[in-house]
Design an enzyme around this catalytic site. Structure first.
Site, mmCIF file in Angstrom:
data_model
loop_
_atom_site.group_PDB
_atom_site.id
_atom_site.type_symbol
_atom_site.label_atom_id
_atom_site.label_comp_id
_atom_site.label_asym_id
_atom_site.label_seq_id
_atom_site.Cartn_x
_atom_site.Cartn_y
_atom_site.Cartn_z
ATOM 1 N N TRP A 77 7.417 8.377 4.156
ATOM 2 C CA TRP A 77 8.795 9.056 4.909
ATOM 3 C C TRP A 77 9.643 9.687 4.150
ATOM 4 O O TRP A 77 10.517 10.482 4.361
ATOM 5 C CB TRP A 77 9.446 8.069 5.537
ATOM 6 N N ALA A 78 9.464 9.989 2.671
ATOM 7 C CA ALA A 78 10.214 10.471 1.889
ATOM 8 C C ALA A 78 10.261 11.869 1.996
ATOM 9 O O ALA A 78 8.990 12.481 2.026
ATOM 10 C CB ALA A 78 10.021 10.202 0.316
ATOM 11 N N HIS B 254 18.977 2.877 3.221
ATOM 12 C CA HIS B 254 17.957 3.964 3.001
ATOM 13 C C HIS B 254 17.218 3.161 1.723
ATOM 14 O O HIS B 254 15.969 3.445 1.681
ATOM 15 C CB HIS B 254 18.640 5.104 2.716
ATOM 16 N N GLU C 130 18.944 19.024 -5.510
ATOM 17 C CA GLU C 130 19.697 18.106 -4.464
ATOM 18 C C GLU C 130 21.053 17.613 -5.070
ATOM 19 O O GLU C 130 21.365 17.852 -6.005
ATOM 20 C CB GLU C 130 18.690 16.923 -4.378
ATOM 21 N N SER D 68 7.353 5.270 1.390
ATOM 22 C CA SER D 68 7.158 6.362 0.601
ATOM 23 C C SER D 68 6.600 7.847 1.263
ATOM 24 O O SER D 68 7.135 8.675 1.024
ATOM 25 C CB SER D 68 5.881 6.023 -0.481
ATOM 26 N N ARG E 115 21.571 5.303 -6.658
ATOM 27 C CA ARG E 115 20.290 6.154 -7.043
ATOM 28 C C ARG E 115 20.406 7.527 -7.037
ATOM 29 O O ARG E 115 20.991 8.154 -5.967
ATOM 30 C CB ARG E 115 18.999 5.644 -6.421
ATOM 31 N N GLY F 144 0.867 -1.275 -0.025
ATOM 32 C CA GLY F 144 0.070 -0.144 0.031
ATOM 33 C C GLY F 144 0.795 1.184 0.043
ATOM 34 O O GLY F 144 0.285 2.394 0.420
ATOM 35 N N ARG G 245 25.869 10.200 -3.086
ATOM 36 C CA ARG G 245 25.468 9.530 -1.611
ATOM 37 C C ARG G 245 26.407 8.473 -1.274
ATOM 38 O O ARG G 245 26.783 8.442 0.149
ATOM 39 C CB ARG G 245 24.001 9.068 -1.544
ATOM 40 N N HIS H 176 21.834 6.251 3.149
ATOM 41 C CA HIS H 176 21.729 7.667 3.423
ATOM 42 C C HIS H 176 22.708 8.094 4.291
ATOM 43 O O HIS H 176 22.741 7.664 5.499
ATOM 44 C CB HIS H 176 20.184 8.011 4.043
#
Length: 532
Positions: A54-55, A347, A123, A52, A382, A22, A288, A242
Site C-alpha cells: 500500500w506504500a 500509519h 517528499e 508494503s 520516520r 509475506g 509528519r 499520517h
C-alpha cells in the site's frame, strides 16, 4: 487453500530458515537467501496483508548527482528528533543504492526520465529529490508484484499462504520455531514448525487504532510474540500518524500520499485558510508529526481539514496519482476540482523488536526486519520513504548474516500438529479488539497525557482479564508496551506528544528499551496510583 505444510521440498526433515510474513522485508530476505532453503509463512496470500503493497511514495535513496549520503543522513537525523542511531542510519543510507539495483534486477519498473535515468521526486523533510517511485503513487504495489513473481519462480523458497503465526517455540535460550494456524488463522488445529532460524517480518501496529492506513493484519502480533518470548522492545511509544488519510469512513482509511504535498498541494480548513503556515515555516512540508497535530487540531475544532490539489495538480491528477484518484472517485469526489477531506491515521510504528545491524534480536535464533523491528534508524519520527529502504537494507543484512552455519534444531519434521484450540481468528474484529482500538486512539494516539494513559492502562488490564485468547494476548501485549513507554516518557518528542509535557527534555534524549516484565511493573504502578 493453504499449501500443504507436510510437502517435502528437500528440506531434510526441518525448515532451514523460517520467515514470518509475506511483505517486502520477508520476500526480499527470502530472495537474498536463495539458493538456501527458506519457508515463508503468510496469513494472507503474499503481498495482500502487507502494508508494503500500500506504500504510495516510494523508496528514499541518495542517487541524484547533487545528493550525498551525508545529506540523506542529516535529513534522517533531523526528522528523528534527536534519538536516531546515527551509525545505523548511515549504514542504511550508504547501502540504499545497491538495494535499489537489486529491486531493478527483480523487475521493479521504477519511473525513468527521457534519458532512461531514474526519476527522483521530493517528499516532506527531504532536502533533495531522492524518492524512487512507480507511476507517482504505485511504488508499493509495483515492488510487491515484482518480488512475488520472483519468489514464485525461485525453487528454494517454499511459500505457505494462509498460515497465521501466533506463538514462538523456545527451547532453553533459543527460538526454535513457531506455532501457526491454517486458513488465515481460523483453523482449530494448530501446526508447529521447527527451524534453524526464525525471521520475524510480521509488520506494524496500525490496526491497534480506530483510524489507520494499515491492513487488518498489521495489529502488532509480532511485537507481542517477541515480547512474550523475552525479547527487548525498543521505542514502542513512537507512532507516526499520517496527517492525510482520506476521511471517507473506511477501515482501513485510504491514503493521500505525502508526494501530493511535495508536488504543491496545500492543506486548508473549511474556511479556505492554509493553517499549516501558522504552525511551521515549512508549511505542508513540515515533519509528519507537526502536520498530523495541525490536521488533528483543525478536525477537533470542527473546522475540518482538506488537501487542496486543484491548483498544483488539477487536471493531471489521474495520470500522476492514479491510486489516490481512484479512492476519491469511489466516494464521488473529484480531487482535480474538489478539496480532499483528510484526517490523521495510524500509519507507521518507529518502535518494535530491538535488533542489531544484522537484524539479530536479543533472543537467540530470532531475527527481525521491516516494521516489526526497531533498528534505531527512524528515531522518534520516520523520515518519509525511509521505511521501504530500511526493510530491504536490513532484510539483505539478515540474509548475509544467515549465510553462515546455524545451530541444528530439534529433530522434528517440517510441520507437525500442535494440538487443538477453541481460539481461532475470525475475519472481523472481535468486540475486545474494537474496544482496544478505541482506547488506543483516545488515549495513546496523536495527543496523549498522563491521566488518559493511566485510564487506558487500567482498561487494557481489564480487557486482559476478560479475554485470555492467545492471539489477543499478543495484540494486547503490544498495546501495553506502547502505553507503558508513553507513560514513562514524560516529554514530547517526534511521534510521541504529551499535552502535559509539551516540550522535549534533555534527560529523555535516548531510546526506550523495555522487556515485558519491565513494562508490567510500569503498568502495575500506574494502576495503583490511579486507584489511590
Amino acid at each position: 487453500m493453504p499449501t500443504d505444510p507436510f510437502r517435502s521440498q528437500s528440506f531434510n526433515g526441518v525448515d532451514d530458515i523460517l520467515i514470518v510474513g509475506g511483505g517486502l522485508a520477508g520476500l526480499f530476505c527470502a530472495l537474498k537467501l536463495a539458493p538456501r532453503p527458506v519457508t515463508v509463512l503468510a496469513a494472507a496470500p503474499i503481498g495482500q496483508g502487507a502494508s508494503s503493497a500500500w506504500a504510495q511514495g516510494g523508496i528514499a535513496a541518495a542517487m541524484s548527482p547533487g545528493d550525498t549520503v551525508d545529506r540523506h543522513v542529516a535529513d534522517t537525523l533531523a526528522a528523528g528528533a534527536g534519538i536516531v542511531d546515527e551509525a545505523m542510519a548511515r549504514m542504511m543510507v550508504a547501502e540504499g543504492p545497491a538495494r535499489i539495483e537489486d529491486l531493478l534486477r527483480y523487475g521493479v519498473p521504477f519511473d525513468r526520465d527521457l534519458e532512461g535515468k531514474l526519476l527522483l521526486s521530493r517528499e516532506a523533510a527531504h532536502s533533495e529529490r531522492r524518492i524512487v517511485r512507480v507511476r507517482g503513487d504505485m511504488a508499493g504495489r509495483a515492488i510487491m508484484e515484482a518480488l512475488i513473481a520472483a519468489v514464485r519462480a525461485t525453487p528454494s523458497i517454499r511459500v505457505l499462504e494462509g498460515y497465521a503465526v501466533e506463538d514462538l517455540l523456545r527451547e532453553g535460550p533459543s527460538i526454535t520455531g513457531v506455532v501457526a494456524r491454517a486458513h488465515g488463522g481460523r483453523a482449530k488445529v494448530r501446526v508447529a514448525f521447527a527451524a534453524r532460524a526464525v525471521v520475524l517480518c510480521s509488520g506494524g501496529v496500525g490496526h491497534l487504532y480506530a483510524v489507520t492506513t494499515n491492513p487488518h493484519e498489521a495489529c502488532g502480533q509480532g511485537v507481542g510474540m517477541a515480547a512474550r518470548a523475552g525479547a527487548i522492545i525498543a521505542d514502542p511509544e513512537f507512532v507516526q500518524f499520517h496527517p492525510t488519510a482520506i476521511d471517507l469512513g473506511r477501515d482501513p482509511a485510504p491514503l493521500a500520499t505525502e508526494a501530493l504535498r511535495g508536488d504543491g498541494a496545500q492543506l486548508i480548513n473549511r474556511d479556505g485558510h492554509r493553517f499549516m503556515l501558522d504552525l511551521h515555516p515549512d508549511g505542508e512540508l513540515a515533519p509528519r508529526d507537526v502536520v498530523a497535530r495541525g490536521v488533528f487540531a483543525e478536525v477537533a475544532a470542527g473546522r475540518g481539514a482538506f488537501l487542496d490539489c486543484r491548483t498544483a495538480i488539477g487536471a493531471h491528477f489521474a495520470d500522476l496519482f492514479p491510486t489516490v484518484h481512484a479512492s476519491c472517485l469511489s466516494a464521488g469526489l473529484d480531487p482535480a476540482t474538489m478539496p480532499i477531506p483528510v484526517v490523521p491515521a495510524a500509519h507507521y510504528h518507529m518502535g518494535g523488536v530491538l535488533t542489531d545491524a544484522s537484524g539479530r534480536t536479543s533472543v537467540d535464533g530470532l531475527w527481525a526486519a521491516g516494521e516489526v523491528a526497531s533498528t534505531g534508524v527512524h528515531g522518534a519520527n520516520r523520515l518519509a520513504s525511509n521505511s521501504l529502504l530500511e526493510a530491504v537494507v536490513f532484510a539483505a543484512r539478515i540474509a548475509d548474516a544467515l549465510s553462515g552455519t546455524l545451530p541444528a534444531p530439534s529433530a522434528r519434521g517440517p510441520g507437525w500438529p500442535a494440538g487443538e484450540s477453541d481460539d481461532p481468528v475470525t475475519p472481523v474484529d472481535s468486540t475486545a479488539l474494537g474496544t482496544l482500538r478505541q482506547l488506543m486512539s483516545a488515549h495513546v494516539g496523536v495527543i496523549r497525557n498522563k491521566d488518559g494513559l493511566i485510564s487506558a492502562i487500567r482498561a487494557l488490564q481489564a480487557l486482559e482479564r476478560r479475554t485470555p485468547r492467545l492471539r489477543f494476548a499478543n495484540i494486547l501485549t503490544t498495546a501495553k508496551m506502547m502505553a507503558a513507554a508513553a507513560l514513562a516518557r514524560e516529554e514530547s518528542r517526534g511521534g510521541h506528544y504529551r499535552s502535559d509535557c509539551p516540550e522535549p527534555r534533555a534527560a529523555w534524549q535516548h531510546r526506550s528499551l523495555l522487556t515485558l516484565a519491565e513494562a508490567e511493573t510500569i503498568l502495575a504502578d500506574a494502576a495503583e496510583s490511579r486507584a489511590a
